[in-house]
Design a protein around this motif. Sequence first.
Motif, PDB file in Angstrom:
ATOM      1  N   HIS A   1      31.350 -19.729  38.784  1.00 25.12           N
ATOM      2  CA  HIS A   1      30.937 -18.325  38.883  1.00 25.12           C
ATOM      3  C   HIS A   1      31.613 -17.499  37.789  1.00 25.12           C
ATOM      4  O   HIS A   1      32.618 -17.911  37.200  1.00 25.12           O
ATOM      5  CB  HIS A   1      31.272 -17.749  40.261  1.00 25.12           C
ATOM      6  N   GLU A   2      31.044 -16.328  37.535  1.00 27.34           N
ATOM      7  CA  GLU A   2      31.613 -15.388  36.580  1.00 27.34           C
ATOM      8  C   GLU A   2      32.422 -14.335  37.329  1.00 27.34           C
ATOM      9  O   GLU A   2      32.246 -14.122  38.529  1.00 27.34           O
ATOM     10  CB  GLU A   2      30.502 -14.720  35.769  1.00 27.34           C
ATOM     11  N   ARG A   3      33.297 -13.716  36.607  1.00 24.53           N
ATOM     12  CA  ARG A   3      34.124 -12.655  37.195  1.00 24.53           C
ATOM     13  C   ARG A   3      33.231 -11.549  37.751  1.00 24.53           C
ATOM     14  O   ARG A   3      32.287 -11.096  37.110  1.00 24.53           O
ATOM     15  CB  ARG A   3      35.057 -12.088  36.128  1.00 24.53           C
ATOM     16  N   GLY A   4      33.528 -11.126  39.001  1.00 27.55           N
ATOM     17  CA  GLY A   4      32.777 -10.068  39.639  1.00 27.55           C
ATOM     18  C   GLY A   4      31.456 -10.498  40.234  1.00 27.55           C
ATOM     19  O   GLY A   4      30.683  -9.656  40.703  1.00 27.55           O
ATOM     20  N   ALA A   5      31.166 -11.798  40.232  1.00 26.18           N
ATOM     21  CA  ALA A   5      29.888 -12.268  40.772  1.00 26.18           C
ATOM     22  C   ALA A   5      29.768 -11.987  42.264  1.00 26.18           C
ATOM     23  O   ALA A   5      28.672 -11.806  42.781  1.00 26.18           O
ATOM     24  CB  ALA A   5      29.724 -13.756  40.501  1.00 26.18           C
ATOM     25  N   PHE A   6      30.877 -11.956  42.963  1.00 24.87           N
ATOM     26  CA  PHE A   6      30.885 -11.647  44.389  1.00 24.87           C
ATOM     27  C   PHE A   6      32.288 -11.169  44.746  1.00 24.87           C
ATOM     28  O   PHE A   6      33.230 -11.270  43.935  1.00 24.87           O
ATOM     29  CB  PHE A   6      30.489 -12.873  45.232  1.00 24.87           C
ATOM     30  N   THR A   7      32.431 -10.642  45.929  1.00 24.17           N
ATOM     31  CA  THR A   7      33.727 -10.135  46.373  1.00 24.17           C
ATOM     32  C   THR A   7      34.760 -11.242  46.345  1.00 24.17           C
ATOM     33  O   THR A   7      34.551 -12.315  46.915  1.00 24.17           O
ATOM     34  CB  THR A   7      33.618  -9.573  47.802  1.00 24.17           C
ATOM     35  N   GLY A   8      35.854 -11.001  45.663  1.00 20.79           N
ATOM     36  CA  GLY A   8      36.914 -11.994  45.566  1.00 20.79           C
ATOM     37  C   GLY A   8      36.868 -12.808  44.285  1.00 20.79           C
ATOM     38  O   GLY A   8      37.799 -13.564  44.001  1.00 20.79           O
ATOM     39  N   ALA A   9      35.781 -12.660  43.504  1.00 22.69           N
ATOM     40  CA  ALA A   9      35.680 -13.393  42.228  1.00 22.69           C
ATOM     41  C   ALA A   9      36.412 -12.601  41.157  1.00 22.69           C
ATOM     42  O   ALA A   9      35.808 -11.877  40.357  1.00 22.69           O
ATOM     43  CB  ALA A   9      34.222 -13.611  41.852  1.00 22.69           C
ATOM     44  N   ILE A  10      37.734 -12.718  41.127  1.00 20.89           N
ATOM     45  CA  ILE A  10      38.556 -11.906  40.222  1.00 20.89           C
ATOM     46  C   ILE A  10      38.625 -12.494  38.817  1.00 20.89           C
ATOM     47  O   ILE A  10      39.119 -11.854  37.893  1.00 20.89           O
ATOM     48  CB  ILE A  10      39.983 -11.735  40.783  1.00 20.89           C
ATOM     49  N   SER A  11      38.138 -13.710  38.645  1.00 21.51           N
ATOM     50  CA  SER A  11      38.107 -14.322  37.317  1.00 21.51           C
ATOM     51  C   SER A  11      36.983 -15.347  37.269  1.00 21.51           C
ATOM     52  O   SER A  11      36.502 -15.822  38.305  1.00 21.51           O
ATOM     53  CB  SER A  11      39.443 -14.998  36.991  1.00 21.51           C
ATOM     54  N   SER A  12      36.553 -15.693  36.072  1.00 19.69           N
ATOM     55  CA  SER A  12      35.524 -16.717  35.913  1.00 19.69           C
ATOM     56  C   SER A  12      36.105 -18.084  36.271  1.00 19.69           C
ATOM     57  O   SER A  12      37.300 -18.341  36.088  1.00 19.69           O
ATOM     58  CB  SER A  12      35.007 -16.737  34.476  1.00 19.69           C
ATOM     59  N   ARG A  13      35.247 -18.952  36.757  1.00 17.19           N
ATOM     60  CA  ARG A  13      35.714 -20.263  37.212  1.00 17.19           C
ATOM     61  C   ARG A  13      34.650 -21.321  36.971  1.00 17.19           C
ATOM     62  O   ARG A  13      33.469 -21.096  37.259  1.00 17.19           O
ATOM     63  CB  ARG A  13      36.055 -20.205  38.699  1.00 17.19           C
ATOM     64  N   ALA A  14      35.055 -22.465  36.417  1.00 11.43           N
ATOM     65  CA  ALA A  14      34.127 -23.576  36.202  1.00 11.43           C
ATOM     66  C   ALA A  14      33.859 -24.288  37.524  1.00 11.43           C
ATOM     67  O   ALA A  14      34.742 -24.411  38.383  1.00 11.43           O
ATOM     68  CB  ALA A  14      34.699 -24.556  35.188  1.00 11.43           C
ATOM     69  N   GLY A  15      32.642 -24.795  37.682  1.00  9.78           N
ATOM     70  CA  GLY A  15      32.286 -25.547  38.877  1.00  9.78           C
ATOM     71  C   GLY A  15      32.472 -27.046  38.666  1.00  9.78           C
ATOM     72  O   GLY A  15      32.907 -27.508  37.611  1.00  9.78           O
ATOM     73  N   ARG A  16      32.114 -27.810  39.686  1.00  6.54           N
ATOM     74  CA  ARG A  16      32.333 -29.255  39.627  1.00  6.54           C
ATOM     75  C   ARG A  16      31.491 -29.923  38.545  1.00  6.54           C
ATOM     76  O   ARG A  16      31.922 -30.914  37.964  1.00  6.54           O
ATOM     77  CB  ARG A  16      32.034 -29.883  40.998  1.00  6.54           C
ATOM     78  N   PHE A  17      30.289 -29.386  38.288  1.00  2.71           N
ATOM     79  CA  PHE A  17      29.467 -29.974  37.230  1.00  2.71           C
ATOM     80  C   PHE A  17      30.177 -29.895  35.889  1.00  2.71           C
ATOM     81  O   PHE A  17      30.214 -30.874  35.128  1.00  2.71           O
ATOM     82  CB  PHE A  17      28.109 -29.265  37.149  1.00  2.71           C
TER      83      PHE A  17
ATOM     84  N   ILE B   1      19.943 -31.817  38.192  1.00 10.27           N
ATOM     85  CA  ILE B   1      19.853 -33.237  37.866  1.00 10.27           C
ATOM     86  C   ILE B   1      18.696 -33.497  36.905  1.00 10.27           C
ATOM     87  O   ILE B   1      18.828 -34.250  35.932  1.00 10.27           O
ATOM     88  CB  ILE B   1      19.684 -34.072  39.152  1.00 10.27           C
ATOM     89  N   GLN B   2      17.552 -32.866  37.159  1.00  5.07           N
ATOM     90  CA  GLN B   2      16.368 -33.112  36.345  1.00  5.07           C
ATOM     91  C   GLN B   2      16.522 -32.538  34.941  1.00  5.07           C
ATOM     92  O   GLN B   2      16.203 -33.193  33.948  1.00  5.07           O
ATOM     93  CB  GLN B   2      15.136 -32.507  37.017  1.00  5.07           C
ATOM     94  N   GLU B   3      16.995 -31.299  34.838  1.00  5.50           N
ATOM     95  CA  GLU B   3      17.044 -30.605  33.554  1.00  5.50           C
ATOM     96  C   GLU B   3      18.407 -30.709  32.888  1.00  5.50           C
ATOM     97  O   GLU B   3      18.572 -30.274  31.752  1.00  5.50           O
ATOM     98  CB  GLU B   3      16.670 -29.140  33.751  1.00  5.50           C
ATOM     99  N   ARG B   4      19.383 -31.269  33.610  1.00  2.00           N
ATOM    100  CA  ARG B   4      20.743 -31.385  33.085  1.00  2.00           C
ATOM    101  C   ARG B   4      21.291 -30.041  32.620  1.00  2.00           C
ATOM    102  O   ARG B   4      21.992 -29.947  31.604  1.00  2.00           O
ATOM    103  CB  ARG B   4      20.795 -32.409  31.948  1.00  2.00           C
ATOM    104  N   SER B   5      20.921 -28.993  33.336  1.00  2.00           N
ATOM    105  CA  SER B   5      21.418 -27.653  33.013  1.00  2.00           C
ATOM    106  C   SER B   5      21.553 -26.851  34.301  1.00  2.00           C
ATOM    107  O   SER B   5      20.955 -27.184  35.323  1.00  2.00           O
ATOM    108  CB  SER B   5      20.477 -26.935  32.039  1.00  2.00           C
ATOM    109  N   PHE B   6      22.335 -25.769  34.241  1.00  2.00           N
ATOM    110  CA  PHE B   6      22.601 -24.943  35.418  1.00  2.00           C
ATOM    111  C   PHE B   6      23.148 -23.599  34.941  1.00  2.00           C
ATOM    112  O   PHE B   6      23.477 -23.425  33.759  1.00  2.00           O
ATOM    113  CB  PHE B   6      23.612 -25.629  36.343  1.00  2.00           C
ATOM    114  N   GLU B   7      23.226 -22.649  35.861  1.00  2.00           N
ATOM    115  CA  GLU B   7      23.847 -21.353  35.569  1.00  2.00           C
ATOM    116  C   GLU B   7      24.967 -21.104  36.557  1.00  2.00           C
ATOM    117  O   GLU B   7      24.843 -21.428  37.747  1.00  2.00           O
ATOM    118  CB  GLU B   7      22.823 -20.212  35.670  1.00  2.00           C
ATOM    119  N   ARG B   8      26.037 -20.533  36.068  1.00  2.00           N
ATOM    120  CA  ARG B   8      27.089 -20.100  36.980  1.00  2.00           C
ATOM    121  C   ARG B   8      26.578 -18.952  37.845  1.00  2.00           C
ATOM    122  O   ARG B   8      25.679 -18.201  37.440  1.00  2.00           O
ATOM    123  CB  ARG B   8      28.308 -19.622  36.193  1.00  2.00           C
ATOM    124  N   VAL B   9      27.151 -18.792  39.023  1.00  2.00           N
ATOM    125  CA  VAL B   9      26.811 -17.661  39.885  1.00  2.00           C
ATOM    126  C   VAL B   9      27.196 -16.379  39.152  1.00  2.00           C
ATOM    127  O   VAL B   9      28.313 -16.238  38.649  1.00  2.00           O
ATOM    128  CB  VAL B   9      27.552 -17.747  41.232  1.00  2.00           C
TER     129      VAL B   9
END
Length: 440
Positions: free
Chosen positions: A184-200, A228-236
């Motif tokens: 997710h990116e910073r400010g994406a939701f309550t408590g998201a105080i900094s950007s964070r990489a996901g498991r992918f 899985i199909q497109e090998r791409s994604f977006e952070r929240v």
Amino acid sequence: MPTRIQLLIDADPNIIAHYRLLLEALDPNQQRVTCVEELAQANAVLLADGASLAPEALAGRPCFLAGVLAQQGQWPNCVACVDAPVFDSLLEGLGRLGSILGGAPPDIDHGLVASSPAMQELTRLLAQVADKSVTVLINGPSGAGKELVAQAIHRLSSRSSGPFVPINCGAIPRELLESELFGHERGAFTGAISSRAGRFELADGGTLFLDEIGDMPLDMQVKILRAIQERSFERVGSSESRSADVRIIAATHRDLPAMIDAGEFREDLYYRLNVFPLQVPALSERKEDIPALVRDIIRQLADDGLGTLALAPSAVASLQAHPWAGNVRELANLLERLLIMYPDKVVGRQDLPEAYRGAEEVWQPPARAEWRASEAAIAVDELPVEGVSLKEEVADFEQRRIQQALRAADHVVSRAAQLLGLRRTTLIEKMRKYGMSADV
């Protein structure tokens, strides 16, 4: 059959140097083949990792498969002649060799206890798929060791130097699962105080293990399928498309086809995941493995600093008669409880909790399985007043057992290792330590 071993290897200079040293130590006069073009003069070939041949190149020629088995220094014990099959890699060749010869499986370091027929079949399939870039779906009951199988696939694959990133899809609240997977990116939701990489992103260049995929909510199944199909994604909280080079291994204890019929699991995602299915047997289907599992778990508990524990043969036999609804996890929990109750003691059948004392008719393994380690009685003499050298006693015991196993296995090191519940490479190191040969 030719008397000289000839070698075909790939262009990696480290592999070349390794095999040349091994062969020169055995016979300095051996001929070698170092490229496919020289096969016209070759009587036999030795496939090394990375080598690949057209079927016509091997037509009519005996094919020798060895590799790490050559470290035994005893060609009659480690090289077998078969009818010129073609394998993509040494790993696949060794996996096939065991089934072709009908003997003990080769020593592939999958890290799994596999003396039972069900587990031997699983490890054979595992070795075949490990280095293929395909999605694997692991089925099996809870507590059977699905994550260990996923780790073994990763460890044997070309991605082994990359990360192995697990995520339990059923243990994370649905509102947080998307962030855990894609970041997710910073400010994406309550408590998201900094950007964070996901498991992918964290699994880039390695393996992403989606445990309990059957518990994933339907709305997340759509997003996983797209990733899985497109090998791409977006952070929240972001519209920027990201990509990651990730191999997907999924696992579940649930009946996914039944869930598809009930509208609880997407059919398109199922077929996307089920490229190469593996079935992990329940512990009740692999009771031949229990003595070795007991040893491994006790060793791990000791390594974790929890103390030591020993089980008498009567206790091991009783455990083999138990139905094990909780599978290997239940066995591990029981051993940890026994270690707390009976530290540094030999636990007999009478010491087991009543539910684990087994029936009067003790389980017997199939005739072809020969796990003798569980039959070895544990006898401890009274400690002399002057004391003993424990190190010397242990060394003497190991040497005697190794000699017995080698004789019982007709001096074939890999079979002796199986009788002792060891990996072949571990037994070889012990033999070197004690200056022993396979002909004792």
